[in-house]
Design an enzyme around this catalytic site. Sequence first.
Site, PDB file in Angstrom:
ATOM      1  N   ASP A   1       0.834  -1.187   0.000  1.00  0.00           N
ATOM      2  CA  ASP A   1       0.000   0.000   0.000  1.00  0.00           C
ATOM      3  C   ASP A   1       0.881   1.254   0.000  1.00  0.00           C
ATOM      4  O   ASP A   1       1.692   1.429  -0.897  1.00  0.00           O
ATOM      5  CB  ASP A   1      -0.957  -0.080   1.202  1.00  0.00           C
TER       6      ASP A   1
ATOM      7  N   HIS B   1      -7.067  -6.962   0.769  1.00  0.00           N
ATOM      8  CA  HIS B   1      -6.003  -5.978   0.619  1.00  0.00           C
ATOM      9  C   HIS B   1      -4.861  -6.219   1.599  1.00  0.00           C
ATOM     10  O   HIS B   1      -3.689  -6.019   1.255  1.00  0.00           O
ATOM     11  CB  HIS B   1      -6.594  -4.579   0.829  1.00  0.00           C
TER      12      HIS B   1
END
Length: 293
Positions: free
Chosen positions: A108, A273
Amino acid sequence: MSLKLLPEASYYRVPAAPHVELNVAVVGSGPAVVLLHGFPQTHHMWRHVAAKLAADHTVIVPDLRGYGDSDKPKESNEHTYSKRTMAADVVAVARALGHERFALAGHDRGALVAIRAGLDHPDNVSHLLTLDVLPTLDMWDILHGADAKVAWHLYLMAQPAGVAEPMIEATADTFFASFLDGWTSNPEAIPADYRHHYLSASANAVPSIVADYRASAGIDVEHDRADRESGHTLGMPVTVIQQDWGAVLGYDAAALWSKWASDLEHRTLNAGHFMAEEDPDSVTTALRELMNR
């Protein structure tokens, strides 16, 4: 609450830039690998992967500038939280710990820092792994129309200083929890104590987190565009692991990445994620395979 990455990890305050120190966990011995966390998390997201790598690597796991227990300098200009500045932090920390060259993995926001480190410091970064991002320039290019609602927070935190910060601070737990809840396919992968830690750490870092995101709508785009126009790419072996966002948003992720790296392996993973916590075995295997290329 006090958490350690691993019981055997040592912690250091390491100078990264003038008046900026990072909180860094170090565990294991052997060739160095640096792991960079994402949003809304801290270095603890790497606990499972670090445990697996520590048997034969020196694993260096910092909180990024502006996050966790690292320093959170006030945003004095657009460079304070640029990925170029944050990448320089990482190289400085590794060097201070005795590692001039290292493998680098990021998730991320940490992946965006890792990409910039690979572009700006190719003599230091031997291998590069990124988890569930696109390079900043491509990220903005693929967000169109109603589909862009999945990235609504990017637009909120791109606003001028003083707009997003009080909104987020007023509802910090709800705001940050929405990502922990909405982006995971296995909530048990983030136990209650880690969830509490992530929420608390993020609530205590709202101005710097927003500044990090704001940079990605400004100076980071400029840096990426300059590299794209000059043909500057990642020269080291690169592995990219993503959810299949291309199928959802209608783009070819591997094709986009191939413009940035010639020695590229692109994988999709059937996890949420937070894949370093949801599927650490796959992430660790991919990282080990990368470091053997």
